[in-house]
Design a protein around this motif. Sequence first.
Motif, short mmCIF file in Angstrom:
data_model
loop_
_atom_site.label_atom_id
_atom_site.label_comp_id
_atom_site.label_asym_id
_atom_site.label_seq_id
_atom_site.Cartn_x
_atom_site.Cartn_y
_atom_site.Cartn_z
N THR A 95 0.85 -1.20 0.00
CA THR A 95 0.00 0.00 0.00
C THR A 95 0.88 1.24 0.00
OG1 THR A 95 -1.52 -1.23 1.43
CG2 THR A 95 -2.00 1.11 1.12
N LEU A 96 0.42 2.24 -0.78
CA LEU A 96 1.10 3.54 -0.80
C LEU A 96 0.21 4.55 -0.08
CD1 LEU A 96 3.12 5.72 -1.85
CD2 LEU A 96 1.87 5.71 -4.01
N TYR A 97 0.78 5.27 0.90
CA TYR A 97 0.06 6.32 1.61
C TYR A 97 0.70 7.65 1.19
CZ TYR A 97 -1.27 2.28 4.37
OH TYR A 97 -1.72 1.05 4.75
N TYR A 98 -0.13 8.54 0.67
CA TYR A 98 0.40 9.80 0.16
C TYR A 98 -0.26 10.98 0.89
CZ TYR A 98 0.83 13.87 -2.85
OH TYR A 98 1.04 15.15 -3.30
N ILE A 99 0.56 11.90 1.41
CA ILE A 99 -0.04 13.07 2.09
C ILE A 99 -0.22 14.20 1.07
CG2 ILE A 99 0.04 14.64 4.05
CD1 ILE A 99 1.88 12.73 5.49
N SER A 100 -1.48 14.45 0.74
CA SER A 100 -1.82 15.56 -0.15
C SER A 100 -2.19 16.75 0.73
CB SER A 100 -2.98 15.11 -1.05
OG SER A 100 -3.36 16.15 -1.92
N THR A 101 -3.06 17.63 0.26
CA THR A 101 -3.54 18.75 1.08
C THR A 101 -4.92 19.18 0.60
OG1 THR A 101 -3.27 21.11 1.53
CG2 THR A 101 -2.11 20.28 -0.39
N GLY A 102 -5.76 19.60 1.52
CA GLY A 102 -7.08 20.12 1.14
C GLY A 102 -6.94 21.32 0.22
N TYR A 103 -5.83 22.03 0.31
CA TYR A 103 -5.64 23.26 -0.48
C TYR A 103 -5.27 22.97 -1.93
CZ TYR A 103 -6.52 25.63 3.78
OH TYR A 103 -7.17 26.08 4.91
N ALA A 104 -5.12 21.68 -2.28
CA ALA A 104 -4.90 21.33 -3.69
C ALA A 104 -6.14 21.72 -4.51
CB ALA A 104 -4.64 19.83 -3.82
N THR B 126 1.18 22.42 -7.66
CA THR B 126 1.96 21.18 -7.80
C THR B 126 1.35 20.04 -6.97
OG1 THR B 126 3.46 22.08 -6.12
CG2 THR B 126 4.16 22.25 -8.41
N LYS B 127 0.75 20.39 -5.82
CA LYS B 127 0.09 19.33 -5.03
C LYS B 127 -1.14 18.81 -5.79
CE LYS B 127 1.12 18.12 -1.17
NZ LYS B 127 2.05 17.08 -0.65
N ALA B 128 -1.80 19.70 -6.55
CA ALA B 128 -2.96 19.25 -7.35
C ALA B 128 -2.47 18.34 -8.48
CB ALA B 128 -3.69 20.46 -7.93
N GLU B 129 -1.36 18.71 -9.10
CA GLU B 129 -0.82 17.86 -10.18
C GLU B 129 -0.46 16.47 -9.66
OE1 GLU B 129 1.07 21.54 -12.75
OE2 GLU B 129 2.40 19.90 -12.17
N ALA B 130 0.14 16.43 -8.48
CA ALA B 130 0.52 15.13 -7.90
C ALA B 130 -0.73 14.33 -7.57
CB ALA B 130 1.37 15.35 -6.65
#
Length: 428
Positions: A143-152, A179-183
Motif C-alpha cells: 500500500t502507498l500512503y500519500y499526504i496531499s492537502t485540502g488546499y490542492a 503542484t500538489k494538485a498535479e501530484a
Amino acid sequence: MIYFITGVTGTVVPLIVEELMRKDDNPLFYFAIRKDAKGNGIQQRFESLVETLDLDDAEKQKLSARSTLVQIDVEKEKLGIEPGLYNELVTKVEKILHGAADVRFDQPYDEIKISNVVFSHKIYDLFDEIKNHRKKTGQSDATLYYISTGYAYGIYKKKIPEDFPDFKPGKPDNTYARTKAEAKIFILDKINRLNDRIVLFEPTIIGGSAKTGKTKTYNLHYVVLMLGYLGKLPFFTAADNQQDIVPVDWVADVISDIMAKDEFHQGVIRLACGPDAATVGHVHDAGYEYFTANDPIPGHEIPKIAFVPRWVFYFMINAQKTFNQAMYKMTGKKKYRKMVVGVRLLEGYFPYITRYKVFENAKSTQLLERYTDCPKAPMLQNIKDKNGNLVKKGYIDKILADALETGWGGLVDYDRVAKQVAAGKRPR
Ligand SMILES: NC(=O)c1ccc[n+]([C@@H]2O[C@H](COP(=O)([O-])OP(=O)(O)OC[C@H]3O[C@@H](n4cnc5c(N)ncnc54)[C@H](OP(=O)(O)O)[C@@H]3O)[C@@H](O)[C@H]2O)c1
C-alpha cells in the motif's frame, strides 16, 4: 511491517513514526533522507531527529536499531538510490508513506515541481515495482500512503467537496497548491485506471499539538499572530472567514492508525475541522486576549487590529509594496527590499486566510469512525454548550502559550522588543 518513509525530517512525519513505534509490534523502517543545506549528512540528521522525538531512551534505541537510512536525490534516476539498496526496497518493503513535499508558498513553479510532482512520480515507480514483485511472489499487497492537502483544490466559491474518485480543482492559489494538485491527479489516475492500493490524506492547515501546543514550524497563522502581537498588522480583513486548522498530533494519530490497523487501503481521507472551523475573528480575539494577559514584556502595548473590507486591505498591501519597491529603487537601502520580500511572503499566506475556504468532511468523518480510534479533529476554538455558555476547550490557548513562550520559535527577540518599548518606540 516494513515501511519506506519520506519526509521524516519535516514537521508531520516524525510524529507519525512515533505513533507507528507504539502501534506496530514489529516495525522496520527505511527512511529516505538527503543531506541538508548546512552539509549535515543523513546519519547526523537522523540522529539529531531521533533525539527530539517523544520516545523514551529505550524506544529511541529500538527505533535506531530498526532503521535503515536511504540517501536520496530526487533529480537522479531511481531517486539516486544505490542499486543494491533499491533492489532491497523492492523485495522487502510492504508500505510506503510519502510525506515529503516543499510546502513553501513563494517558490517558482519549475523548482517546486521537482519536490512535489517529480518526487511523487518516482515514489510511485518504486511502489509499482514493489507491487509487482509482491504479486509475482505471492505476498500480501503493498500500500502507498500519500499526504496531499485540502488546499490542492485551489480557489473554490462553494464548499470544497469530498469528490473521490473525481477531483476538479479550481485555479490554484500558489505554486504549492498547483503542484500538489498535479501530484493528486497523477495518483488518482493510478487508483482509477489500475485499482492500486493507495490512500491519500488531505490535511487542511496543520497547527501545533493539541496535547502540548508545540510545533516545529511557525508559519501561516503563527506569522499573522506574531505580526499582531508586534503591532505590525494595524489592519486585517475577512473576520468571518474560517481557518481550518487541525492539530499535528491528531493528523499523526489518524495516519498511523490507518497504516497500522491495515484495514483501509484505497481512497481519500480529508483531515479537516470542516464547516465548524474557527473564524479569523475568533483567532484574533483569542490571540489578543491571551497575549495581553500574558505578555512577557512589561509596558508593551498590543494594539487592536481594525478589520476592514477585503478591497481596502489589498489596496493598502499593494500601496505598501509599491512604495517600498520605489524607495528601494531610489535609495538602494536594504530595509525597503526587506519590506518587499516580507509583503510577498505574506501575500502567499493571504489566500488561505482571506479567501472563502470551507471543507466538507462528512464522508471522511465516517471513514475515521470506521477505521480509526480518532474520529473528530479537536477544534481550535472554544465552543458554546446547549445553553450558549462558552466551554473552554483549551486547544487555541495551548498554541498561543507555546508561541509566546518560545517567541514564535525564536522569531521574536524579546530583549530587542523590551528595549524598543523602554525607548518609547514601537517594535519593528
Ligand atoms: N504543514 C501543513 O500545514 C500541511 C497541511 C496540509 C498538508 N501538508 C502536507 O503534509 C506533508 C508534510 O508537511 P510538513 O509540514 O511536515 O512539511 P515540512 O515540515 O516542510 O517537511 C518537508 C519534508 O519533506 C522533505 N523534502 C522536501 N523536498 C524534498 C526533496 N526534494 N528531497 C528530499 N526530501 C524532501 C524535507 O526534507 P529536508 O529536511 O531535507 O528539506 C522534509 O523532511 C507534505 O506532503 C505537505 O504537503 C502539510
